[in-house]
Design a protein around this motif. Structure first.
Motif, PDB file in Angstrom:
ATOM      1  N   GLN A  53     -10.438  12.100  23.618  1.00  0.00           N
ATOM      2  CA  GLN A  53     -11.068  11.904  22.349  1.00  0.00           C
ATOM      3  C   GLN A  53     -12.468  12.535  22.110  1.00  0.00           C
ATOM      4  O   GLN A  53     -12.942  12.732  21.280  1.00  0.00           O
ATOM      5  CB  GLN A  53     -10.875  10.257  21.939  1.00  0.00           C
ATOM      6  CG  GLN A  53      -9.590   9.767  21.616  1.00  0.00           C
ATOM      7  CD  GLN A  53      -9.565   8.407  21.017  1.00  0.00           C
ATOM      8  OE1 GLN A  53     -10.400   7.641  21.336  1.00  0.00           O
ATOM      9  NE2 GLN A  53      -8.457   7.906  20.286  1.00  0.00           N
ATOM     10  N   LEU A  54     -13.350  12.124  23.130  1.00  0.00           N
ATOM     11  CA  LEU A  54     -14.676  12.420  23.131  1.00  0.00           C
ATOM     12  C   LEU A  54     -15.174  13.688  24.090  1.00  0.00           C
ATOM     13  O   LEU A  54     -16.008  14.094  23.740  1.00  0.00           O
ATOM     14  CB  LEU A  54     -15.353  11.315  23.789  1.00  0.00           C
ATOM     15  CG  LEU A  54     -15.437   9.795  23.456  1.00  0.00           C
ATOM     16  CD1 LEU A  54     -16.262   8.758  23.820  1.00  0.00           C
ATOM     17  CD2 LEU A  54     -15.871   9.979  21.517  1.00  0.00           C
ATOM     18  N   ALA A  55     -14.176  14.198  24.659  1.00  0.00           N
ATOM     19  CA  ALA A  55     -14.731  15.497  25.457  1.00  0.00           C
ATOM     20  C   ALA A  55     -15.245  16.421  24.756  1.00  0.00           C
ATOM     21  O   ALA A  55     -16.159  17.142  24.814  1.00  0.00           O
ATOM     22  CB  ALA A  55     -13.442  15.861  26.135  1.00  0.00           C
ATOM     23  N   LYS A  56     -14.423  17.016  23.481  1.00  0.00           N
ATOM     24  CA  LYS A  56     -14.834  18.057  22.442  1.00  0.00           C
ATOM     25  C   LYS A  56     -16.364  17.591  22.060  1.00  0.00           C
ATOM     26  O   LYS A  56     -17.089  18.676  22.049  1.00  0.00           O
ATOM     27  CB  LYS A  56     -13.761  18.234  21.284  1.00  0.00           C
ATOM     28  CG  LYS A  56     -14.363  19.694  20.727  1.00  0.00           C
ATOM     29  CD  LYS A  56     -13.089  19.753  19.787  1.00  0.00           C
ATOM     30  CE  LYS A  56     -13.354  21.007  19.055  1.00  0.00           C
ATOM     31  NZ  LYS A  56     -12.396  21.254  17.750  1.00  0.00           N
ATOM     32  N   PRO A  62     -11.820  17.023  29.086  1.00  0.00           N
ATOM     33  CA  PRO A  62     -11.703  15.735  29.228  1.00  0.00           C
ATOM     34  C   PRO A  62     -11.427  15.035  30.790  1.00  0.00           C
ATOM     35  O   PRO A  62     -12.017  13.905  30.925  1.00  0.00           O
ATOM     36  CB  PRO A  62     -10.195  15.761  28.583  1.00  0.00           C
ATOM     37  CG  PRO A  62      -9.899  16.817  27.742  1.00  0.00           C
ATOM     38  CD  PRO A  62     -10.790  17.868  28.363  1.00  0.00           C
ATOM     39  N   ARG A  63     -11.060  15.872  31.617  1.00  0.00           N
ATOM     40  CA  ARG A  63     -10.751  15.132  33.081  1.00  0.00           C
ATOM     41  C   ARG A  63     -12.211  15.038  33.420  1.00  0.00           C
ATOM     42  O   ARG A  63     -12.424  14.104  34.307  1.00  0.00           O
ATOM     43  CB  ARG A  63     -10.076  16.132  33.929  1.00  0.00           C
ATOM     44  CG  ARG A  63      -9.512  15.593  35.122  1.00  0.00           C
ATOM     45  CD  ARG A  63      -8.535  16.340  35.817  1.00  0.00           C
ATOM     46  NE  ARG A  63      -7.959  15.403  37.053  1.00  0.00           N
ATOM     47  CZ  ARG A  63      -6.985  14.550  37.069  1.00  0.00           C
ATOM     48  NH1 ARG A  63      -6.404  14.399  35.977  1.00  0.00           N
ATOM     49  NH2 ARG A  63      -6.980  13.970  38.379  1.00  0.00           N
ATOM     50  N   ALA A  64     -13.135  16.038  33.283  1.00  0.00           N
ATOM     51  CA  ALA A  64     -14.585  15.641  33.939  1.00  0.00           C
ATOM     52  C   ALA A  64     -15.203  14.646  33.377  1.00  0.00           C
ATOM     53  O   ALA A  64     -15.736  13.833  34.242  1.00  0.00           O
ATOM     54  CB  ALA A  64     -15.450  17.160  33.566  1.00  0.00           C
ATOM     55  N   LEU A  65     -15.112  14.301  31.890  1.00  0.00           N
ATOM     56  CA  LEU A  65     -15.525  12.873  31.220  1.00  0.00           C
ATOM     57  C   LEU A  65     -14.753  11.897  32.135  1.00  0.00           C
ATOM     58  O   LEU A  65     -15.488  10.851  32.093  1.00  0.00           O
ATOM     59  CB  LEU A  65     -15.395  13.340  29.772  1.00  0.00           C
ATOM     60  CG  LEU A  65     -15.604  11.872  29.040  1.00  0.00           C
ATOM     61  CD1 LEU A  65     -17.125  11.763  29.426  1.00  0.00           C
ATOM     62  CD2 LEU A  65     -15.608  12.319  27.498  1.00  0.00           C
TER      63      LEU A  65
END
Length: 563
Positions: A53-56, A62-65
């Motif tokens: 949800q927050l990666a963008k 997303p995986r790094a976050l």
């Protein structure tokens, strides 16, 4: 650890990442994070897609976050392990001790467990029965008596200030027809063609005479009609009130439609309402009638307020009644209407817009479907007392208040229902209300058995080691109990009390599987001394009892100690 506690932990991790400069979130960390129970146990105790949800927004993938959040969570108290799945889902395993603390927290909260502040500050009016005071309440009213009451209970549990309101349809020709029917019965005359039948009219005639001896001997017909109407109205309304009280449904306000048309009605009266609508520019005259221009706000046609002959319409009363509620300070008005009222949704929303409100914020209309009750394969339709309808009292006597309330509450309002008397009254695990109530009775018996061995809740809490609730079945039950506040919040937000019933059934099933697991025995065996594990599970049983009792109370159903 409850879902809410885990959500707060994840928020803390996000805030720390932002503060350290490891994560850029222009709008800051979210106030809450959605946490769910995975469908498969091996995926952990809880899961969240917050990284996706927050990666963008964070300008990363997303995986790094997810890796950043994982590291922060694994350094937090109560978190055993975090796994990353797929593109960035986080599967979270909670330490047994952190999970086990839920049991003690539930016991400490008692009746307050599951009560929230999500709707704190909101003043909500729930109008869920609208009936003529001319006869007994019937099956259609019975469904609303259950659902409306349960909706009020879950909204209160979520923190709202709730007023439960009964709208008395005491204006119109039906009231005179009602009085004429009583007079005809008392004088041995034939009932009027458009009057009311059934033994209850004969009973009322006797009660009216007892209440005011000589009333039927009043010579002036108009005066007699007025007097009989007033006494009959009061007696029949009192009977409706008593019926609902015995059905565990209680109203804060009994609102008279007639009062909207009385002289001096300043707040929400019909004259006041018409003046306000004219001021706002949403009425017009056509064909000698006064109309509200509801098509300006999506209605399929404009609505008449005053007919060409000067007679006020029901819609004029509906509009005045809505304004009356708003003038009494209600932020939100919920209407529960019957299956034949689908057309009311658009017109009520348009009406609210015409008086200057945003109907999406102030109005919620729920439409219920019909209910059929079967006995021996035949639909119950006739009443011994009312003649043409099956009454609330007769249903409650035949089925039982608990069985009837629970059976009606466990389905969404818009679901047509066919209930079989034999099925909803049998003492079997196939019967949902019996299944849930029996689970509560089982907790009572277990606690009593523990007392016979000298075990007590006070001693168990003093000796409580949450880490001892480490069996897989312990964890299943703890997670189920921890989910209860979220279910209450969802039921309140969606106005769907059936979510409470279905949750209770699922949790009772989880409890029964736990009960059948020999490694999770609460009582010591044979001559064994009471162990810390026994005490821990006594606390868990008390927690289970608390959740079942609290949940059943939201449905207006009792939690029996023996069955």
């Amino acid at each position: 650890m409850t879902p809410e506690q885990l959500s707060a932990t994840i928020v803390d991790v996000l805030q720390a990442l932002v503060a350290d400069g490891a994560l850029a979130l222009p709008e800051g960390a979210p106030a809450t994070v959605a946490v769910e129970r995975p469908r498969q146990k091996e995926h952990g105790d809880y899961a969240t897609n917050v990284a996706l949800q927050l990666a963008k927004k964070a300008g990363t993938n997303p995986r790094a976050l997810a890796e950043l959040i994982k590291a922060g969570l694994e350094a937090s108290d109560g978190i055993k392990q975090v796994d990353i799945a797929g593109p960035g889902f986080l599967n979270i395993h909670v330490e047994a001790g952190a999970q086990g603390e839920v049991a003690a927290a539930i016991v400490a909260a008692g009746a307050a467990y599951g009560r929230l502040d999500a709707l704190a500050g909101q003043k909500i009016n729930v109008e869920f029965i609208s009936a003529n005071p001319t006869g007994p309440l019937h099956l259609g009213h019975t469904r609303w008596a259950v659902l409306g009451d349960a909706i009020g209970r879950v909204l209160s549990a979520a923190g709202a200030e709730v007023t439960r309101e009964f709208y008395i349809n005491d204006r119109g020709v039906q009231m005179n027809n009602f009085a004429k029917s009583i007079i005809a019965s008392a004088l041995g005359l034939e009932k009027p063609e458009d009057g009311y039948a059934g033994d209850y009219i004969d009973d009322l005639a006797k009660a009216v005479e007892a209440e005011q001896p000589g009333i039927f001997a009043i010579a002036d017909e108009a005066e007699r009609l007025t007097a009989v109407r007033a006494v009959g109205y009061a007696l029949q309304l009192k009977e409706q009130q008593d019926q609902l009280d015995s059905f565990n449904t209680h109203f804060d306000v009994w609102f008279s439609e007639l009062s909207l048309h009385e002289e001096g009605q300043e707040s929400g009266g019909v004259p006041n309402t018409l003046a306000k609508l004219k001021e706002l520019g949403h009425v017009f005259e056509d064909g000698g009638a006064l109309w509200m221009r509801t098509t300006d706000f999506g209605d399929d046609k404009d609505r008449v307020l005053i007919k060409s002959d000067g007679e006020l319409t029901y819609f004029a009363s509906d509009t005045a009644y809505y304004l009356n509620k708003r003038a009494r300070g209600f932020d939100h008005c919920i209407y529960l209407l019957g299956a034949d009222h689908h057309g009311y949704v658009g017109r009520l929303k348009a009406m609210a817009a015409c008086v200057g409100d945003d109907p999406e914020q102030t109005l919620n209309v729920l439409i219920g479907q019909l209910v059929k009750i079967l006995r021996d394969g035949q639909e119950l339709k006739l009443s011994k007392r009312a003649g043409t309808i099956v009454t609330l009292n007769e249903l409650a006597e035949e089925i039982g208040v608990d069985a009837l309330r629970y059976s009606l509450a466990r389905y969404p309002a818009d679901s047509p229902l066919v209930l079989d008397v034999a099925e909803i009254t049998k003492a079997s695990n196939d019967n949902p209300v019996y299944y849930v109530q029996y689970a509560h009775a089982r907790t009572c018996r277990m606690i009593a058995n523990a007392g016979d061995l000298g075990m007590s809740l006070a001693a168990a809490l003093a000796d409580f080691d949450p880490a001892l609730l480490s069996h897989e079945r312990d964890g299943d039950l703890l997670r189920a109990l921890a989910a209860y506040p979220g279910v209450v919040a969802s039921a309140a937000d969606l106005r769907e009390p059936h979510r409470i019933a279905r949750y209770l059934e699922d949790t009772a099933s989880t409890f029964n599987k736990w009960y059948d697991t020999k490694e999770c025995r609460m009582l010591p065996q044979g001559d064994e001394p009471v162990s810390a594990a026994n005490n821990a599970r006594l606390v868990l049983v008390h927690a289970m009892q608390t959740v079942l009792r609290n949940g059943l109370d939201l449905l207006g159903v009792s939690a029996p100690e023996r069955m």
